[in-house]
Design an enzyme around this catalytic site. Structure first.
Site, PDB file in Angstrom:
ATOM      1  N   HIS A 116      18.989-103.457 -30.162  1.00 39.41           N
ATOM      2  CA  HIS A 116      17.803-103.814 -30.965  1.00 39.41           C
ATOM      3  C   HIS A 116      17.170-102.581 -31.622  1.00 39.41           C
ATOM      4  CE1 HIS A 116      15.356-103.706 -26.958  1.00 39.41           C
ATOM      5  NE2 HIS A 116      15.299-102.531 -27.534  1.00 39.41           N
ATOM      6  N   HIS A 173      21.869 -94.711 -25.229  1.00 41.28           N
ATOM      7  CA  HIS A 173      21.058 -93.852 -26.089  1.00 41.28           C
ATOM      8  C   HIS A 173      19.937 -93.212 -25.295  1.00 41.28           C
ATOM      9  CE1 HIS A 173      18.679 -97.600 -26.204  1.00 41.28           C
ATOM     10  NE2 HIS A 173      17.688 -96.988 -26.802  1.00 41.28           N
ATOM     11  N   GLU A 224      17.881 -99.890 -20.604  1.00 44.32           N
ATOM     12  CA  GLU A 224      17.310-101.214 -20.905  1.00 44.32           C
ATOM     13  C   GLU A 224      18.385-102.315 -20.924  1.00 44.32           C
ATOM     14  OE1 GLU A 224      15.420-100.583 -24.716  1.00 44.32           O
ATOM     15  OE2 GLU A 224      17.307-100.610 -25.800  1.00 44.32           O
ATOM     16  N   HIS A 250       8.139-101.862 -27.410  1.00 41.62           N
ATOM     17  CA  HIS A 250       8.169-100.401 -27.342  1.00 41.62           C
ATOM     18  C   HIS A 250       6.762 -99.827 -27.441  1.00 41.62           C
ATOM     19  CE1 HIS A 250      12.136-101.871 -28.429  1.00 41.62           C
ATOM     20  NE2 HIS A 250      12.599-100.833 -27.770  1.00 41.62           N
TER      21      HIS A 250
HETATM   22 FE    FE Z   1      14.600-100.740 -26.844  1.00 40.51          FE
END
Ligand code: FE
Length: 424
Positions: free
Chosen positions: A12, A193, A240, A59
């Site tokens: 996402h 990431h 996540e 976020h």
């Molecule tokens: Fe995220």
């Protein structure tokens, strides 16, 4: 009963939404993103899902550390696009499915998952970035969306094992919803990431491939990984991906992988997956027994006279007037309310009926309408009416009659230092 068509998983990263908005479809650096999503787009179009159960994390946009929770279920009617610093993206708001969301909440609570509930919150790129690449959105989105926001950013966060178990319960909750709706479960986040610190820019394609393989064939194996394992392997923010286990848990033990893509253009491995449940491994579910157990806590509640419990249904239905009255905790709103009620009420789009109930201090009418008592208490504090007056009015009595039913004849209010003497 509702039917789970399958599950999808996608990263996402905001890159996806940016590529959609700037129409990068044909540029060599960007086109693999769209090629990866093309089969998912086609699968979604063919399946014609009525509802997408959408798992993501915010976020620090609408869910901040002033009140951070593990599992926040969207129970409302609509979710606009959040402003993350440069104005919201030009997309229509999503429409929710409050009835199914309330059923899922009831079932998950019975299965001992303690959720928080939200409505009236704007959703950020965690939700809208991939959605805008896999669904048409003009003039409107083709399916309703039930968002589940998972608090993966602040430790302690939900474990991989907890997410998988939540998914298993979610699967039962959806399959026991007594309406013939087709549901897709979408999970988002990852893959590897890291966007902060000296390790910023970390990727691990080998791990990303292994994770996707295990997710399909042996998701139980993934539940053994700790959060620290996931951070080491996939980067701090890449951890996540525990959210993908919620989707996988909701599907059958065996699934068919219809599509898998992976592209690492910049910071995040952008991946997409489609799983369909293998029918032969559908877990048995006695929906009649399951629903009876889910609603057992509420059985007989409707027979308790003069009682109006706050439920997700009433909380959504009467949200506008409750939100309006809740603003009375702010001094500047109190002033506006007392100085020019009509203007103040119009700015919250209250209906004439709602305005009349507040203007006439129709305490019992508001309770029947779905106003939460603690909003009445605030309204009383602002307008100089004691709690005892409100109690008496709801019972259709004078204050004196009501006080005779108490052991001591006192009055009080939640009014603070501004008005202490008024109620003393
Ligand atoms: Fe995220």
């Amino acid at each position: 009963m509702a039917n789970i068509l399958g599950g999808i998983a996608t990263s996402h990263t905001p890159t996806i939404g940016f590529a959609v908005d700037t129409k990068k479809q044909d540029e060599p650096s960007w086109s693999p993103i769209f090629e990866g999503y093309a089969p998912m787009k086609a699968w979604l179009e063919k399946g014609k899902a009525d509802v997408i159960f959408y798992i993501f994390n915010d976020h620090m946009t609408s869910f901040f550390i002033d009140h951070y929770s593990h599992f926040a279920l969207g129970v409302g009617e609509t979710y606009p696009v959040a402003d993350e610093g440069g104005g919201p993206r030009d997309l229509p708001p999503l429409k929710g499915h409050p009835e199914m969301a309330a059923h899922i909440a009831q079932c998950l609570t019975t299965e001992e998952f303690d959720l928080s509930y939200f409505q009236d919150k704007a959703l950020d790129h965690g939700c809208f970035s991939p959605l805008s690449a896999i669904l048409p959105y003009e003039p409107d989105w083709p399916a309703k969306v039930i968002p589940l926001q998972i608090g993966v950013l602040q430790s302690p966060s939900p474990t991989a094992a907890r997410c998988f178990k939540l998914g298993q319960a979610l699967g039962r909750a959806i399959r026991s919803f007594p309406e013939d709706l087709n549901v897709v479960i979408a999970s988002t986040g990852g893959l590897s990431h890291q966007v902060h610190g000296e390790r910023c820019g970390f990727n691990n394609t080998e791990w990303d491939m292994k994770f996707m393989e295990l997710l399909e064939k042996d998701p139980q194996a993934l539940t053994k990984y700790t959060i620290a394992d996931l951070v080491k392997l996939g980067g701090a923010e890449g951890a996540e991906i525990v959210m993908w286990l919620v989707m996988r848990g909701a599907l059958n033990p065996q699934v068919r992988c219809l599509h898998k893509s992976y592209y690492l253009p910049s910071m995040t491995g952008i991946a997409s997956l489609i799983f369909e449940p293998e029918e032969s491994s559908t877990p048995a579910l006695d929906t009649e027994w399951y629903n009876k157990r889910a609603y057992a806590q509420l059985e007989g509640l409707e027979d308790v006279e003069g009682t109006y419990p706050l439920t997700l249904k009433s909380g959504v239905r009467a949200y506008r007037i409750n939100k309006f009255l809740h603003q009375l905790i702010r001094p500047e709103f109190r002033e506006a309310f007392l100085n020019d009620f009509d203007n103040c009420a119009d700015s919250y789009a209250l209906t004439d009926e709602e305005k009349t109930m507040i203007r006439e201090r129709d305490w019992q009418g508001m309770i029947r309408y779905g106003v939460i008592f603690f909003m009445l208490e605030k309204l009383g504090a602002v307008t100089g009416v004691s709690n005892l007056h409100i109690y008496a009015a709801m019972r259709g009595q004078t204050i004196e009659e009501f006080q005779q039913t108490r052991n001591a004849q006192v009055t009080y209010s939640v009014a603070g230092k501004e008005k202490l003497n008024k109620f003393a």
